[in-house]
Design a protein around this motif. Structure first.
Motif, mmCIF file in Angstrom:
data_model
loop_
_atom_site.group_PDB
_atom_site.id
_atom_site.type_symbol
_atom_site.label_atom_id
_atom_site.label_comp_id
_atom_site.label_asym_id
_atom_site.label_seq_id
_atom_site.Cartn_x
_atom_site.Cartn_y
_atom_site.Cartn_z
ATOM 1 N N GLU B 10 0.831 -1.208 0.000
ATOM 2 C CA GLU B 10 0.000 0.000 0.000
ATOM 3 C C GLU B 10 0.871 1.266 0.000
ATOM 4 O O GLU B 10 0.551 2.254 -0.665
ATOM 5 C CB GLU B 10 -0.942 -0.003 1.210
ATOM 6 N N GLU B 13 2.216 1.687 -3.498
ATOM 7 C CA GLU B 13 1.195 2.163 -4.434
ATOM 8 C C GLU B 13 0.956 3.664 -4.256
ATOM 9 O O GLU B 13 0.903 4.424 -5.221
ATOM 10 C CB GLU B 13 -0.102 1.365 -4.190
ATOM 11 N N THR B 14 0.866 4.104 -2.996
ATOM 12 C CA THR B 14 0.632 5.528 -2.725
ATOM 13 C C THR B 14 1.812 6.387 -3.179
ATOM 14 O O THR B 14 1.635 7.436 -3.805
ATOM 15 C CB THR B 14 0.372 5.749 -1.214
ATOM 16 N N SER B 16 3.999 5.700 -5.445
ATOM 17 C CA SER B 16 4.133 5.677 -6.907
ATOM 18 C C SER B 16 3.188 6.679 -7.560
ATOM 19 O O SER B 16 3.508 7.272 -8.596
ATOM 20 C CB SER B 16 3.821 4.274 -7.451
ATOM 21 N N ARG B 17 2.017 6.860 -6.956
ATOM 22 C CA ARG B 17 1.029 7.794 -7.504
ATOM 23 C C ARG B 17 1.376 9.238 -7.193
ATOM 24 O O ARG B 17 1.111 10.147 -7.960
ATOM 25 C CB ARG B 17 -0.362 7.497 -6.903
ATOM 26 N N SER B 18 1.947 9.455 -6.000
ATOM 27 C CA SER B 18 2.186 10.822 -5.533
ATOM 28 C C SER B 18 3.447 11.409 -6.168
ATOM 29 O O SER B 18 4.270 10.690 -6.722
ATOM 30 C CB SER B 18 2.335 10.816 -4.011
ATOM 31 N N ASP B 70 -2.270 12.352 1.660
ATOM 32 C CA ASP B 70 -3.454 12.623 0.840
ATOM 33 C C ASP B 70 -4.584 12.799 1.855
ATOM 34 O O ASP B 70 -5.100 11.827 2.400
ATOM 35 C CB ASP B 70 -3.711 11.425 -0.089
ATOM 36 N N ARG B 109 7.919 12.213 -15.389
ATOM 37 C CA ARG B 109 6.822 12.494 -14.460
ATOM 38 C C ARG B 109 6.374 13.950 -14.518
ATOM 39 O O ARG B 109 5.199 14.262 -14.510
ATOM 40 C CB ARG B 109 7.292 12.147 -13.033
#
Lengths: 177, 177
Positions: B10, B13-14, B16-18, B70, B109
């Protein structure tokens, strides 16, 4: 992008509107940073939290730094950095007035406090309430910067011209601040 | 509100998105925190900046902490805290491969980099480009927490019942974490 330093009045206005910041503390020269809710009063931030690593560290070393920002995109942002000193507001007669002031301001700003607390009591009627720490950050220095799109960006400048595309990699790495 | 610790997957994943975090560093046990752009790779964050206080401090003390969050509201948020070590990626043969890797990932990015740089050159054709520092944060530890509304909050619990309203002030101050 045009960047300017914020005046004291602009910092005051931004801090008064905001209620979330990131608080950094340090122990043995090792930094630690977490988000906080706060209420700003001239020369002070008031906050609340449960006991945990940041409280343990701030009890040992009261020097703190709080960053408050509003980032819309890379050409439009505001960032304020506060240097200050942590002071806990314990539930003792000596601190009663300041603790009450902090609590009143925080409850006024964060209406969900009481609701959340009441819900917690409904859920866990026999459990011990989480110990909450009220604290004050005495502001020693505040600096702020704000960025806004310049005329080229505001006009929708979208892609670099050929001459810029052919700029050697090493030069392209020198990005604007 | 239900809070749980994030798993490694988790956190991955967070992160990688941020692309925005708050980086804290320390000098002489005094913390300093500012926002950063970054790209996450397992075990590393790559970032870029111009020379300033944080670079000067991290050159003296490479211990850093990065917080990525977030925050939707007080019952719905994710916060990740990374402890790590700063390493600068200077423009020297020794660092060429890693610097190129960092630059490639960051450019992929943050597409606005090249555009912003080209615009800067158009505006200031005779000026010296701002010196940019590429750096890597070697991740040593990552912890994360996520809060979500519980059944009562999700059902729209809006105000404390009378019994909670009459709770003495001292108890009301014990807020949930």
């Amino acid at each position: 992008m045009v960047i300017h330093d914020l005046t004291a009045a602009e910092c005051h206005e931004t801090l008064s509107r905001s209620g979330i910041g990131r608080l950094a503390c340090a122990r043995d020269n090792v930094p630690y940073v977490v988000p906080i809710y706060f209420v700003y009063e001239p020369d002070h931030l008031y906050g609340f939290t449960t006991v945990g690593q940041k409280i343990e560290w701030m009890r040992l070393n009261p020097r703190v730094c709080v960053e408050v920002d509003d980032i819309k995109d890379h050409t439009s942002w505001t960032s304020i950095v506060i240097s200050g000193r942590y002071e806990e507001l314990p539930d003792t007669p000596e601190y009663e007035a300041e603790r009450r002031q902090a609590q009143m301001l925080l409850e006024k700003r964060f209406l969900w406090w009481q609701t959340a607390h009441a819900a917690e009591q409904l859920r866990r009627p026999d459990s011990k309430p989480s110990p909450t720490v009220f604290y004050c950050i005495h502001i020693e220095e505040t600096t702020g910067r704000r960025a806004a799109p310049d005329a080229i960006e505001a006009a929708g400048f979208a892609s670099p011209p050929t001459s810029a595309r052919s700029t050697p990699r090493r030069r392209r790495s020198r990005l604007p601040s």
